[in-house]
Design a protein around this motif. Sequence first.
Motif, PDB file in Angstrom:
ATOM      1  N   VAL B  56     -67.009 -47.369 -18.194  1.00  0.00           N
ATOM      2  CA  VAL B  56     -67.377 -48.505 -17.339  1.00  0.00           C
ATOM      3  C   VAL B  56     -66.135 -49.009 -16.597  1.00  0.00           C
ATOM      4  N   MET B  57     -65.010 -49.141 -17.343  1.00  0.00           N
ATOM      5  CA  MET B  57     -63.754 -49.591 -16.713  1.00  0.00           C
ATOM      6  C   MET B  57     -63.331 -48.624 -15.610  1.00  0.00           C
ATOM      7  N   LEU B  58     -63.444 -47.335 -15.920  1.00  0.00           N
ATOM      8  CA  LEU B  58     -63.051 -46.290 -14.961  1.00  0.00           C
ATOM      9  C   LEU B  58     -63.899 -46.391 -13.698  1.00  0.00           C
ATOM     10  N   TRP B  59     -65.184 -46.589 -13.896  1.00  0.00           N
ATOM     11  CA  TRP B  59     -66.096 -46.662 -12.764  1.00  0.00           C
ATOM     12  C   TRP B  59     -65.794 -47.897 -11.913  1.00  0.00           C
ATOM     13  N   ILE B  60     -65.617 -49.039 -12.582  1.00  0.00           N
ATOM     14  CA  ILE B  60     -65.372 -50.286 -11.835  1.00  0.00           C
ATOM     15  C   ILE B  60     -64.057 -50.195 -11.068  1.00  0.00           C
ATOM     16  N   ALA B  61     -62.981 -49.795 -11.765  1.00  0.00           N
ATOM     17  CA  ALA B  61     -61.660 -49.742 -11.128  1.00  0.00           C
ATOM     18  C   ALA B  61     -61.645 -48.682 -10.026  1.00  0.00           C
ATOM     19  N   GLY B  62     -62.259 -47.530 -10.310  1.00  0.00           N
ATOM     20  CA  GLY B  62     -62.304 -46.449  -9.324  1.00  0.00           C
ATOM     21  C   GLY B  62     -63.096 -46.865  -8.091  1.00  0.00           C
ATOM     22  N   PHE B  63     -64.220 -47.491  -8.334  1.00  0.00           N
ATOM     23  CA  PHE B  63     -65.071 -47.950  -7.231  1.00  0.00           C
ATOM     24  C   PHE B  63     -64.321 -48.977  -6.375  1.00  0.00           C
ATOM     25  N   PHE B  64     -63.628 -49.886  -7.049  1.00  0.00           N
ATOM     26  CA  PHE B  64     -62.887 -50.936  -6.349  1.00  0.00           C
ATOM     27  C   PHE B  64     -61.792 -50.314  -5.470  1.00  0.00           C
ATOM     28  N   LEU B  65     -61.048 -49.364  -6.060  1.00  0.00           N
ATOM     29  CA  LEU B  65     -59.958 -48.725  -5.308  1.00  0.00           C
ATOM     30  C   LEU B  65     -60.504 -47.936  -4.111  1.00  0.00           C
ATOM     31  N   ALA B  66     -61.602 -47.230  -4.336  1.00  0.00           N
ATOM     32  CA  ALA B  66     -62.193 -46.435  -3.250  1.00  0.00           C
ATOM     33  C   ALA B  66     -62.686 -47.346  -2.122  1.00  0.00           C
ATOM     34  N   LYS B  67     -63.269 -48.450  -2.522  1.00  0.00           N
ATOM     35  CA  LYS B  67     -63.823 -49.390  -1.535  1.00  0.00           C
ATOM     36  C   LYS B  67     -62.710 -50.021  -0.687  1.00  0.00           C
ATOM     37  N   ASN B  68     -61.566 -50.257  -1.327  1.00  0.00           N
ATOM     38  CA  ASN B  68     -60.471 -50.931  -0.621  1.00  0.00           C
ATOM     39  C   ASN B  68     -59.332 -49.977  -0.237  1.00  0.00           C
ATOM     40  N   PHE B  69     -59.660 -48.693  -0.214  1.00  0.00           N
ATOM     41  CA  PHE B  69     -58.633 -47.685   0.032  1.00  0.00           C
ATOM     42  C   PHE B  69     -57.873 -47.951   1.334  1.00  0.00           C
ATOM     43  N   ALA B  70     -58.595 -48.413   2.358  1.00  0.00           N
ATOM     44  CA  ALA B  70     -57.995 -48.618   3.685  1.00  0.00           C
ATOM     45  C   ALA B  70     -56.931 -49.714   3.672  1.00  0.00           C
ATOM     46  N   VAL B  71     -57.087 -50.711   2.805  1.00  0.00           N
ATOM     47  CA  VAL B  71     -56.142 -51.843   2.824  1.00  0.00           C
ATOM     48  C   VAL B  71     -55.023 -51.702   1.781  1.00  0.00           C
ATOM     49  N   VAL B  72     -55.129 -50.716   0.914  1.00  0.00           N
ATOM     50  CA  VAL B  72     -54.113 -50.552  -0.148  1.00  0.00           C
ATOM     51  C   VAL B  72     -52.736 -50.304   0.468  1.00  0.00           C
ATOM     52  N   GLY B  73     -52.693 -49.485   1.533  1.00  0.00           N
ATOM     53  CA  GLY B  73     -51.418 -49.153   2.177  1.00  0.00           C
ATOM     54  C   GLY B  73     -50.708 -50.375   2.709  1.00  0.00           C
ATOM     55  N   SER B  74     -51.463 -51.328   3.246  1.00  0.00           N
ATOM     56  CA  SER B  74     -50.824 -52.508   3.854  1.00  0.00           C
ATOM     57  C   SER B  74     -50.447 -53.558   2.804  1.00  0.00           C
ATOM     58  N   ALA B  75     -51.132 -53.576   1.656  1.00  0.00           N
ATOM     59  CA  ALA B  75     -50.790 -54.540   0.592  1.00  0.00           C
ATOM     60  C   ALA B  75     -50.863 -53.841  -0.766  1.00  0.00           C
ATOM     61  N   PRO B  76     -49.885 -52.983  -1.062  1.00  0.00           N
ATOM     62  CA  PRO B  76     -49.975 -52.185  -2.304  1.00  0.00           C
ATOM     63  C   PRO B  76     -49.949 -53.023  -3.582  1.00  0.00           C
ATOM     64  N   GLY B  77     -49.375 -54.212  -3.506  1.00  0.00           N
ATOM     65  CA  GLY B  77     -49.314 -55.077  -4.695  1.00  0.00           C
ATOM     66  C   GLY B  77     -50.695 -55.405  -5.236  1.00  0.00           C
ATOM     67  N   GLY B  78     -51.653 -55.492  -4.329  1.00  0.00           N
ATOM     68  CA  GLY B  78     -53.017 -55.837  -4.730  1.00  0.00           C
ATOM     69  C   GLY B  78     -53.710 -54.726  -5.519  1.00  0.00           C
ATOM     70  N   ALA B  79     -53.133 -53.517  -5.450  1.00  0.00           N
ATOM     71  CA  ALA B  79     -53.775 -52.391  -6.161  1.00  0.00           C
ATOM     72  C   ALA B  79     -53.288 -52.281  -7.607  1.00  0.00           C
ATOM     73  N   ILE B  80     -52.236 -53.050  -7.925  1.00  0.00           N
ATOM     74  CA  ILE B  80     -51.652 -52.928  -9.282  1.00  0.00           C
ATOM     75  C   ILE B  80     -52.692 -53.170 -10.390  1.00  0.00           C
ATOM     76  N   PRO B  81     -53.465 -54.272 -10.319  1.00  0.00           N
ATOM     77  CA  PRO B  81     -54.432 -54.498 -11.414  1.00  0.00           C
ATOM     78  C   PRO B  81     -55.438 -53.361 -11.560  1.00  0.00           C
TER      79      PRO B  81
END
Lengths: 176, 225
Positions: B56-81
């Motif tokens: 469940v954790m893997l799915w939630i975190a993976g889904f979140f990262l995939a959904k926000n993949f476009a903005v991770v590059g501009s604010a990488p700090g937000g991807a830490i959690p």
Amino acid sequence: MRGKPDQQRFEALLGEHLGIVFKVAGVYARGREDRDDLAQEICAQCWRSFAGFDERRAKFSTWMYRVALNVAISHARRRKRDIAGQCEVLETRHLETIGADTPEQDDERLIALRAFIAELDDLNRALILLYLEERPYAEIADVLGLSETNVATKIGRIKQKLRNRMLGTEPGIMGA
Amino acid sequence: MELDEMKQAWRELGERVERSGALARQVQVELKLDKTRSALRRWLWLPATEFAFGLVMLWIAGFFLAKNFAVVGSAPGGAIPSVLLLLLAMATIGVSIRQFALVGGIDFTLPVVAIQRRLSAARALRIRMSQCDLLFGLPLWPVFLVFALQCAGGYANYRALDPAWLVWNALFGLALAVALVFVARRYGGRLSRSPVLGKLAEEIAGRGLVTAMGHLDELARFERE
């Protein structure tokens, strides 16, 4: 799903070898209630494992010793964890349950035997139980997963320690 | 008395057991064979729960990262959690699979030394897992909080909390974990009157692990000597 014939065959074999269950349970249990629980646990595990029993590969008694000793050692270790911290040394109560349901009085040899087994750790207890049951070294090695040479060495060492203890030069044989 | 003489005494005990027919009948009557299978499942429910939780954790975190993949590059700090959560999820799944491998396929008909080694190794792993859950879980709770805020209000929400507040809370969690270990080691004996607290204290203090490792050493010695 196993059928009725399987269960009947198992019950027949179990009935023939029930002595093994009670001897193993008596060696590892503390008190009658614990012994009966352990005997039940051993029988239940034997049934669970019975589908894998192949009489061409091992005698039922050898197979049963393996299951019974594995269950009994796990049970003894689990119980030690459960009573850890309760500061009660119960080692000498071991074996009080074997044959305790019959009215005979214990003679000196039985008392010495009980004291002797009570001093052994779980693994050496299994080794000595099989030795006292007069199983061949090859079978003891097979049940425990040791080499025959190792079994012979261990038994020789226990004999020597026991002899030394009788002479008063050895305090105990716990680790053997 | 010699060991060989003890065989005679043992035979006598054996005869007593044989005569004790009442015991045999008792066991046969109480042996409800069809109801015994469920006992083994008790061994597996904890790793199974952890495995499900990890997925469940893997799915939630993976889904979140995939959904926000476009903005991770501009604010990488937000991807830490979410990355931390992803790593934790993978570790949880990995350890639960290892536990399944050790305990799930356990065959009590194998030689005693082999089975006892597997059981002790499984117990050691189980205790390490519990210790890690506690020791990492407490300091990392602010990270989980940030992730929850991001899930609720969007990726940029990681800025919603003051970084200093997060650091202090992580340090507080760490201090709490250290204090728990101290209390478990110092006062664990008193807690042993309660089976649950006693077991918990033993695991936190690492005594259970020492015992399990002691069993593994004992097995190795037994096999070697």
